[in-house]
Write a protein that holds these residues in place. Structure first.
Motif, PDB file in Angstrom:
ATOM      1  N   TRP A 130      11.052   3.625 -11.185  1.00 38.95           N
ATOM      2  CA  TRP A 130      10.088   2.695 -10.552  1.00 38.95           C
ATOM      3  C   TRP A 130       8.732   3.395 -10.483  1.00 38.95           C
ATOM      4  CZ3 TRP A 130       6.719   2.668  -6.543  1.00 38.95           C
ATOM      5  CH2 TRP A 130       6.297   1.441  -6.024  1.00 38.95           C
ATOM      6  N   SER A 131       7.655   2.707 -10.850  1.00 38.29           N
ATOM      7  CA  SER A 131       6.330   3.336 -10.866  1.00 38.29           C
ATOM      8  C   SER A 131       5.257   2.353 -10.416  1.00 38.29           C
ATOM      9  CB  SER A 131       5.989   3.850 -12.266  1.00 38.29           C
ATOM     10  OG  SER A 131       4.694   4.428 -12.294  1.00 38.29           O
ATOM     11  N   ALA A 132       4.389   2.815  -9.542  1.00 36.64           N
ATOM     12  CA  ALA A 132       3.263   2.005  -9.076  1.00 36.64           C
ATOM     13  C   ALA A 132       2.247   2.921  -8.396  1.00 36.64           C
ATOM     14  CB  ALA A 132       3.718   0.909  -8.125  1.00 36.64           C
ATOM     15  N   ALA A 133       1.045   2.397  -8.189  1.00 35.24           N
ATOM     16  CA  ALA A 133      -0.017   3.111  -7.474  1.00 35.24           C
ATOM     17  C   ALA A 133      -0.480   2.257  -6.301  1.00 35.24           C
ATOM     18  CB  ALA A 133      -1.194   3.419  -8.406  1.00 35.24           C
ATOM     19  N   MET A 134      -0.816   2.901  -5.212  1.00 37.61           N
ATOM     20  CA  MET A 134      -1.305   2.168  -4.040  1.00 37.61           C
ATOM     21  C   MET A 134      -2.818   1.984  -4.151  1.00 37.61           C
ATOM     22  SD  MET A 134      -0.927   3.088   0.015  1.00 37.61           S
ATOM     23  CE  MET A 134      -1.675   2.033   1.270  1.00 37.61           C
ATOM     24  N   THR A 194     -16.181 -13.424   5.576  1.00 35.21           N
ATOM     25  CA  THR A 194     -15.020 -12.663   5.116  1.00 35.21           C
ATOM     26  C   THR A 194     -15.283 -11.172   5.282  1.00 35.21           C
ATOM     27  OG1 THR A 194     -14.382 -14.324   3.475  1.00 35.21           O
ATOM     28  CG2 THR A 194     -13.551 -12.093   3.142  1.00 35.21           C
ATOM     29  N   TYR A 195     -14.408 -10.515   6.033  1.00 36.94           N
ATOM     30  CA  TYR A 195     -14.446  -9.062   6.189  1.00 36.94           C
ATOM     31  C   TYR A 195     -13.009  -8.647   6.517  1.00 36.94           C
ATOM     32  CZ  TYR A 195     -15.944  -4.466   8.058  1.00 36.94           C
ATOM     33  OH  TYR A 195     -16.113  -3.132   8.308  1.00 36.94           O
ATOM     34  N   ILE A 196     -12.254  -8.238   5.492  1.00 33.26           N
ATOM     35  CA  ILE A 196     -10.835  -7.939   5.660  1.00 33.26           C
ATOM     36  C   ILE A 196     -10.489  -6.625   4.968  1.00 33.26           C
ATOM     37  CG2 ILE A 196     -10.182 -10.367   5.871  1.00 33.26           C
ATOM     38  CD1 ILE A 196      -9.295 -10.316   2.968  1.00 33.26           C
ATOM     39  N   ALA A 197      -9.328  -6.078   5.334  1.00 34.20           N
ATOM     40  CA  ALA A 197      -8.815  -4.852   4.717  1.00 34.20           C
ATOM     41  C   ALA A 197      -7.530  -5.184   3.977  1.00 34.20           C
ATOM     42  CB  ALA A 197      -8.553  -3.784   5.780  1.00 34.20           C
ATOM     43  N   GLN A 198      -7.549  -4.985   2.660  1.00 33.42           N
ATOM     44  CA  GLN A 198      -6.391  -5.300   1.826  1.00 33.42           C
ATOM     45  C   GLN A 198      -5.777  -4.014   1.272  1.00 33.42           C
ATOM     46  OE1 GLN A 198      -8.591  -7.936  -0.946  1.00 33.42           O
ATOM     47  NE2 GLN A 198      -7.298  -9.600  -0.198  1.00 33.42           N
ATOM     48  N   SER A 199      -4.504  -4.069   1.034  1.00 36.73           N
ATOM     49  CA  SER A 199      -3.810  -2.946   0.398  1.00 36.73           C
ATOM     50  C   SER A 199      -2.601  -3.490  -0.339  1.00 36.73           C
ATOM     51  CB  SER A 199      -3.378  -1.896   1.432  1.00 36.73           C
ATOM     52  OG  SER A 199      -2.599  -2.473   2.461  1.00 36.73           O
ATOM     53  N   GLY A 200      -2.161  -2.750  -1.354  1.00 40.03           N
ATOM     54  CA  GLY A 200      -1.029  -3.208  -2.135  1.00 40.03           C
ATOM     55  C   GLY A 200      -0.613  -2.185  -3.168  1.00 40.03           C
ATOM     56  N   LEU A 201       0.285  -2.610  -4.054  1.00 39.54           N
ATOM     57  CA  LEU A 201       0.817  -1.749  -5.109  1.00 39.54           C
ATOM     58  C   LEU A 201       0.532  -2.389  -6.461  1.00 39.54           C
ATOM     59  CD1 LEU A 201       4.317  -0.943  -3.532  1.00 39.54           C
ATOM     60  CD2 LEU A 201       2.247   0.460  -3.425  1.00 39.54           C
ATOM     61  N   PRO A 234      -0.703   7.152  -9.405  1.00 38.71           N
ATOM     62  CA  PRO A 234       0.607   6.474  -9.468  1.00 38.71           C
ATOM     63  C   PRO A 234       1.743   7.386  -9.011  1.00 38.71           C
ATOM     64  CG  PRO A 234      -0.656   6.048 -11.452  1.00 38.71           C
ATOM     65  CD  PRO A 234      -1.415   7.090 -10.695  1.00 38.71           C
ATOM     66  N   VAL A 235       2.718   6.767  -8.376  1.00 37.13           N
ATOM     67  CA  VAL A 235       3.899   7.482  -7.882  1.00 37.13           C
ATOM     68  C   VAL A 235       5.130   6.952  -8.615  1.00 37.13           C
ATOM     69  CG1 VAL A 235       5.407   7.842  -5.881  1.00 37.13           C
ATOM     70  CG2 VAL A 235       2.907   7.956  -5.619  1.00 37.13           C
ATOM     71  N   THR A 236       6.017   7.873  -9.000  1.00 39.17           N
ATOM     72  CA  THR A 236       7.248   7.499  -9.699  1.00 39.17           C
ATOM     73  C   THR A 236       8.440   7.768  -8.789  1.00 39.17           C
ATOM     74  OG1 THR A 236       6.277   7.979 -11.862  1.00 39.17           O
ATOM     75  CG2 THR A 236       8.677   7.940 -11.715  1.00 39.17           C
ATOM     76  N   VAL A 237       9.319   6.793  -8.687  1.00 38.59           N
ATOM     77  CA  VAL A 237      10.542   6.927  -7.891  1.00 38.59           C
ATOM     78  C   VAL A 237      11.730   6.800  -8.835  1.00 38.59           C
ATOM     79  CG1 VAL A 237      11.902   6.024  -5.967  1.00 38.59           C
ATOM     80  CG2 VAL A 237       9.388   5.925  -5.877  1.00 38.59           C
ATOM     81  N   ALA A 238      12.540   7.840  -8.885  1.00 39.45           N
ATOM     82  CA  ALA A 238      13.693   7.844  -9.795  1.00 39.45           C
ATOM     83  C   ALA A 238      14.706   6.780  -9.385  1.00 39.45           C
ATOM     84  CB  ALA A 238      14.344   9.222  -9.795  1.00 39.45           C
ATOM     85  N   ALA A 239      15.527   6.360 -10.354  1.00 38.01           N
ATOM     86  CA  ALA A 239      16.552   5.341 -10.106  1.00 38.01           C
ATOM     87  C   ALA A 239      17.485   5.772  -8.987  1.00 38.01           C
ATOM     88  CB  ALA A 239      17.344   5.092 -11.380  1.00 38.01           C
TER      89      ALA A 239
END
Length: 556
Positions: free
Chosen positions: A209-213, A131-138, A308-313
């Motif tokens: 909306w709020s999340a971090a990469m 196993t040698y992979i690159a993962q990314s997400g929120l 974290p990044v916030t995106v207004a409605a």
């Protein structure tokens, strides 16, 4: 009789050489084959007995968590999907729609083995045994990834290719949720091993909306196949930039014993091996948290979590990072992020090695177009540059060689009287202007340059599969017929004959054995390094011969 002794020594040498050839053939026949088949996540990886991966590690418990993260709903982990194929001029790459992870990277400009253009070098891969992979997400309140599972993206096609005449290829993976529409965008550029990864968020809800990469490299501790010879042990492990160190590295054993967590502005996290690396580079103007830790079942996480990044409605937002997977290209890595080029590990003498590489690269690009001859010319350049220092030591040794008969006569005349011998020897040194220590200091000054050059050549990916002449088809591996090491030993022996011999019989015997010992060790050294030592010896012989002639003629 002498001829009997020499015949016996020759026979022993022939037997030893035959055993060495047989051992090399034995190793090559039993070298592990590279598994090129990529599996879908639902396929059960199998390792040798005693190394089975923990089932929990194959779920998504390795997804990083934010302290403020709320409980995420269970995500359907159904495995009915097809991997997405991406082909560019430098990549053959596979993306798993589950999570949008990179699960295979093959480098088209680098063969897996010499003269195998149909089998590009595989850097990342997810197979049944590796196993040698690159993962990314929120992650976060509105994140798409959590310990409960990973999202399943959709794409317009399952095969993408960079078209002729185009410099950019964009691959979009889409995910529709109740609160937002999310596009995970991969951007590939012609001739570049750096991939831009962005999350485009369209907040369709009436709330914030709020999340971090996050981005991470997940890898087991399996070593890649590499032929580096005796004495060469390239680093294999993780590296990051910290607040205290521009280049902080840990191998897998160290990560297991002491996990690392660091928060700095900018930064990067890399997985380093001989000649190649992969690295996540988050936004350089934000605070990012980096972590190196062991998961279960011989799996390790080397990753970052961004701010974290916030995106207004009712508005749109973007989260992004870059991922590098390719050769240790010093010049390109310098451009990507500060100190990322230190992953090309020249050791503590990097400040000498880097300029030497620039000169070597210039010679290869603009003068000879051959890395072997570039090494020879670089060695010549260095020897010429250091000649004012080395000439003092060579002159001192030449004078000692010239007056060696007189020194031997003094030893015979004063046998048993050490004090008298020392007095007469000092008189001879003063009368003939001989400094017995004169050659030491210049040689010591040259040593850092030679050590830096040694490690620079060992880390230079351009030497991999680079031919020189005739039988040398790959400067990064050993000479297949051991001709260069034998020539190196012969030139070392000849160089000894040009210098004054030690008066002590034991020291003289040790010096006579040195060329044999060095030849034996250099049998397995990369041909490029042996070529450097050979060229250095030949040039030193020429310099020593020239100085000896001048001293004997009384010109210096």
């Amino acid at each position: 009789m002498d001829w009997q002794r020499y015949t016996l020594l020759g026979g022993i040498a022939a037997v030893v050489l035959a055993l060495i050839f047989q051992w090399n053939e034995f190793k090559e026949e039993r070298a592990p084959a590279v598994d090129r088949e990529t599996v879908v996540r639902g396929d059960a990886p199998t390792l040798p007995q005693g190394q089975e991966k923990d089932a929990q590690a194959e779920t998504n418990s390795d997804v990083p968590q934010l302290q403020s993260e709320a409980e995420q709903p269970q995500v359907d982990n159904g495995e009915q999907r097809q991997l997405i194929s991406v082909t560019t001029d430098v990549f053959e790459l596979l993306i798993d729609p589950r999570g949008g992870d990179i699960v295979k990277v093959a480098l088209r400009d680098f063969d897996q083995e010499l003269n195998t253009p149909d089998r590009p070098m595989i850097l990342l891969n997810r197979t049944r045994g590796h196993t040698y992979i690159a993962q990314s997400g929120l992650i976060g309140p509105n994140g798409t990834d959590s310990s409960a599972g990973r999202p399943l993206f959709e794409s317009e096609a399952t095969e993408y290719a960079l078209s002729e005449g185009k410099d950019t290829l964009t691959v979009d993976l889409t995910l529709r949720q109740e609160d937002a529409n999310i596009t995970k965008r991969y951007t590939f550029n012609r001739g570049d091993y750096l991939v831009d990864i962005s999350y485009l968020v369209d907040n369709t809800s009436g709330e914030e909306w709020s999340a971090a990469m996050f981005g991470q490299i997940k890898r087991d501790s399996q070593e890649p196949p590499v032929d580096t010879g005796i004495g060469m042990s390239p680093f294999l492990g993780a590296a990051i930039r910290t607040a205290d160190e521009n280049y902080f590295k840990q191998d897998f054993e160290e990560i297991a014993e002491e996990p690392t967590r660091e928060t700095i502005e900018g930064g990067w996290v890399a997985m380093v091996q001989h000649y190649f690396l992969s690295a996540w580079v988050p936004p350089q103007d934000e605070q990012n948290t980096f972590e190196l830790r062991e998961l279960s079942g011989d799996l390790f996480r080397m990753g970052f979590t961004a701010t974290p990044v916030t995106v207004a409605a009712g508005t749109q937002g973007e989260l992004s990072a870059s991922f590098y997977a390719g050769p240790k290209d010093v010049i390109r890595l310098e451009q990507i992020s500060p100190y990322l080029d230190l992953t090309v590990d020249y050791g503590w003498l990097w400040w000498i090695a880097k300029p030497l590489f620039r000169v070597l690269n210039f010679i290869q690009e603009h003068i000879v177009s051959n890395w072997g001859w570039a090494i020879v010319l670089l060695t010549l350049f260095i020897k010429a540059l250091l000649y004012p220092l080395s000439s003092a030591g060579l002159k001192s040794m030449a004078r000692m060689r010239k007056f060696a008969p007189q020194m031997k006569k003094l030893q015979e005349q004063n046998k048993g009287n050490r004090q008298k011998l020392a007095e007469e020897t000092m008189k001879l040194y003063r009368r003939e202007k001989i400094n017995p220590m004169g050659g030491c200091f210049p040689i010591l000054l040259q040593m850092p340059v030679f050590i830096a050059l040694y490690w620079m050549l060992n880390e230079t990916v351009e030497l991999r599969h680079a031919p020189w002449i005739l039988w040398i088809h790959d400067l990064s591996t050993k000479d297949p017929f051991f001709i260069l090491p034998v020539l190196m030993g012969a030139t070392m022996w000849f160089m000894q004959r040009l210098n004054p011999q030690p008066t002590d019989p034991t020291q003289a015997r040790i010096m006579q054995l040195m060329p044999v010992m060095m030849t034996f060790f250099f049998l397995w050294f990369p041909a490029g390094l042996v070529l450097y030592w050979l060229a250095n010896n030949v040039i030193s012989i020429a310099q020593t011969w020239f100085i000896n002639k001048q001293v004997e003629a009384g010109k210096v």
